[in-house]
Design a protein around this motif. Structure first.
Motif, short mmCIF file in Angstrom:
data_model
loop_
_atom_site.label_atom_id
_atom_site.label_comp_id
_atom_site.label_asym_id
_atom_site.label_seq_id
_atom_site.Cartn_x
_atom_site.Cartn_y
_atom_site.Cartn_z
N PHE A 134 10.93 2.75 8.38
CA PHE A 134 9.84 2.23 8.57
C PHE A 134 9.70 0.45 8.26
O PHE A 134 9.17 -0.50 8.47
CB PHE A 134 8.49 2.16 7.47
N ALA A 135 11.41 0.52 8.29
CA ALA A 135 12.19 -0.78 7.92
C ALA A 135 11.94 -2.11 8.89
O ALA A 135 12.95 -1.46 10.07
CB ALA A 135 13.63 -1.10 7.46
N PRO A 136 11.69 -3.08 9.85
CA PRO A 136 12.09 -3.84 10.34
C PRO A 136 13.27 -4.01 10.95
O PRO A 136 14.16 -4.38 9.81
CB PRO A 136 11.92 -4.66 10.35
N LEU A 137 14.23 -4.17 12.29
CA LEU A 137 15.49 -3.98 12.14
C LEU A 137 15.56 -5.35 13.50
O LEU A 137 16.85 -6.00 13.11
CB LEU A 137 15.80 -3.33 12.56
N SER A 138 14.95 -6.06 13.77
CA SER A 138 15.04 -6.70 14.79
C SER A 138 15.49 -8.17 14.34
O SER A 138 15.22 -8.67 12.48
CB SER A 138 13.52 -7.21 15.93
N LEU A 139 16.75 -8.75 14.96
CA LEU A 139 17.35 -10.11 14.62
C LEU A 139 15.85 -11.25 13.91
O LEU A 139 14.60 -11.62 14.15
CB LEU A 139 17.59 -11.14 15.13
N GLY A 140 16.31 -11.31 12.42
CA GLY A 140 15.92 -12.39 11.52
C GLY A 140 14.70 -11.43 11.29
O GLY A 140 13.76 -12.23 9.51
N SER A 141 14.64 -10.83 11.28
CA SER A 141 13.14 -9.78 9.70
C SER A 141 14.32 -9.48 8.48
O SER A 141 15.13 -9.39 8.64
CB SER A 141 13.66 -7.71 10.55
N GLU A 142 12.99 -8.81 7.42
CA GLU A 142 13.25 -9.51 5.96
C GLU A 142 12.12 -8.35 5.41
O GLU A 142 11.07 -7.90 6.13
CB GLU A 142 12.82 -10.86 6.06
N ILE A 143 12.39 -8.01 4.08
CA ILE A 143 12.28 -7.09 3.32
C ILE A 143 11.83 -8.15 2.14
O ILE A 143 12.82 -8.52 1.53
CB ILE A 143 12.78 -5.32 3.11
N VAL A 144 10.33 -7.89 1.89
CA VAL A 144 10.11 -8.44 0.53
C VAL A 144 9.30 -7.43 -0.37
O VAL A 144 8.41 -6.94 -0.17
CB VAL A 144 9.11 -9.80 0.83
N ASN A 145 10.22 -7.53 -1.36
CA ASN A 145 9.88 -6.21 -2.21
C ASN A 145 9.03 -7.15 -2.96
O ASN A 145 10.15 -7.99 -4.28
CB ASN A 145 10.88 -5.69 -2.78
N THR A 146 7.84 -6.34 -4.35
CA THR A 146 7.76 -7.27 -5.33
C THR A 146 6.91 -6.24 -6.80
O THR A 146 7.18 -5.40 -6.18
CB THR A 146 6.27 -7.48 -4.93
N ALA A 147 8.00 -7.06 -7.64
CA ALA A 147 7.23 -6.56 -8.93
C ALA A 147 6.60 -6.38 -9.44
O ALA A 147 6.23 -8.20 -10.21
CB ALA A 147 8.65 -5.56 -9.96
N THR A 148 5.03 -6.11 -10.54
CA THR A 148 4.11 -6.96 -11.38
C THR A 148 4.01 -6.08 -12.37
O THR A 148 3.82 -4.96 -12.36
CB THR A 148 3.14 -6.62 -10.34
N ALA A 149 4.82 -6.70 -13.61
CA ALA A 149 4.25 -5.83 -14.34
C ALA A 149 2.85 -6.20 -15.36
O ALA A 149 2.15 -7.27 -15.04
CB ALA A 149 5.06 -6.63 -15.76
N SER A 150 2.18 -5.75 -16.02
CA SER A 150 0.83 -5.72 -16.88
C SER A 150 0.62 -4.54 -17.37
O SER A 150 1.54 -4.01 -18.37
CB SER A 150 -0.66 -5.07 -16.01
N GLY A 151 -0.02 -4.86 -19.28
CA GLY A 151 -0.18 -4.21 -20.11
C GLY A 151 -0.58 -5.41 -21.55
O GLY A 151 -1.00 -6.11 -21.02
N SER A 152 -0.94 -4.70 -22.44
CA SER A 152 -1.24 -4.73 -23.37
C SER A 152 -0.48 -6.38 -24.09
O SER A 152 1.31 -5.80 -24.26
CB SER A 152 -1.71 -3.92 -25.18
N GLY A 153 -0.77 -7.64 -24.46
CA GLY A 153 -0.08 -7.86 -25.03
C GLY A 153 0.47 -9.31 -23.37
O GLY A 153 1.00 -10.10 -23.73
N ILE A 154 0.25 -9.17 -22.36
CA ILE A 154 0.66 -9.40 -21.07
C ILE A 154 -0.72 -10.16 -20.98
O ILE A 154 -1.71 -9.41 -20.43
CB ILE A 154 0.72 -9.30 -19.75
N ILE A 155 -1.18 -11.56 -21.05
CA ILE A 155 -1.96 -11.70 -20.78
C ILE A 155 -2.84 -11.91 -19.12
O ILE A 155 -4.43 -11.60 -19.25
CB ILE A 155 -2.31 -13.51 -20.16
N SER A 156 -2.12 -11.55 -18.29
CA SER A 156 -2.44 -11.83 -16.67
C SER A 156 -1.29 -11.23 -16.37
O SER A 156 -0.33 -11.47 -16.67
CB SER A 156 -2.78 -12.95 -16.41
#
Length: 279
Positions: A134-156
């Motif tokens: 499913f990864a794009p392969l044409s010239l200029g393509s990119e993959i943006v991968n995001t990690a999100t943390a949450s839990g008690s003690g983390i305001i948002s």
């Protein structure tokens, strides 16, 4: 982070007086960063990611949940995930190896829980993914991968992203066929097909072949157009060595189409050389 404002007022003798507006900021004691090992990718590559959580507060946090998008992107047809988690998730607490984490979810996104984030310290996790179909392969393509943390003690919930770009490169393969396979009158034709599955044109190709048995009175075409010697190829009838030098063959870049399932299908660019002669 959260900005807050506050204003006081006083009333007296039927009058109201407002104070100035006081402004403050609630700073989350936890920060997150995300890094890929290597800034580029090809289809099928293994790509490692490093996620670090830092806690500047005086209290340890427990059971911090981290969710990784695995590079998800949205099209009119749906949401697709170009990274496949392959694991393991290695855990480092204040830089010290501390075993592995067992993910609570691996598809389509990745989720894992950090048991403890020490006060004034950090936790780092390292894990592998694979660049899938499913990864794009044409010239200029990119993959943006995001990690999100949450839990008690983390305001948002807090997030960090890392972007990798597809490699600009040609990827060639070559096949050869002979017609006829059973030679009765001494005449035959070799067909050499060069395919490019990459996203860049290949225009420095050098083709060499040593014909055995040696051919005589050869004729050569490239994509159906006759080539001339010695400007476009050389041939030694004493040794059978045939050469097309750099700058003559240009193999177009592949094109990429999206299947109904969202997978990226490669349509290679091609160049075809034929050599006909008599044995």
């Amino acid at each position: 982070m959260a900005i807050f404002t506050n204003q006081a007022q006083i009333t007296y003798n039927g009058r109201t007086v407002l104070s100035n507006i006081a402004q403050g900021e609630i700073i989350d004691p936890v920060s997150i960063s995300k890094t890929a090992l290597g800034s580029t990718y090809r289809s099928g590559d293994t790509k490692a990611y490093v996620v670090t959580l830092t806690n500047t507060s005086s209290a340890a946090l427990t059971n911090v949940t981290v969710t990784d998008t695995l590079g998800s992107y949205v099209t009119e047809e749906g949401t697709y995930y170009p990274l496949t988690f392959t694991g393991p998730i290695l855990l480092f607490v204040n830089g010290v190896p501390s075993g592995e984490l067992t993910p609570t979810q691996t598809s389509p996104t990745l989720t894992y829980v950090i048991p403890s984030l020490p006060a004034g310290g950090s936790v780092t996790v390292v894990y592998d993914t694979e660049i899938n179909s499913f990864a794009p392969l044409s010239l200029g393509s990119e993959i943006v991968n995001t990690a999100t943390a949450s839990g008690s003690g983390i305001i948002s919930p807090i997030s960090a992203s890392e972007t990798i770009t597809v490699v600009e490169d040609a990827l060639l393969s070559v096949t050869k066929a002979v017609t006829p396979t059973s030679v009765t009158d001494g005449n035959l034709t070799y067909t050499i097909t060069i395919e490019n599955s990459g996203n860049a044109i290949a225009d420095t190709v050098v083709l060499t072949d040593t014909f055995d048995p040696i051919l005589s009175d050869i004729s050569v075409t490239l994509n159906g157009v006759s080539l001339t010697t010695p400007a476009e190829y050389t041939y030694d009838e004493a040794t059978g060595l045939f050469t097309i030098p750099s700058g003559i063959i240009s193999v177009p870049a592949a094109t990429y189409v999206t299947s109904p399932s969202g997978e990226i299908e490669v349509v290679p660019g091609t160049a075809v050389v034929t050599v006909s002669g008599t044995v």
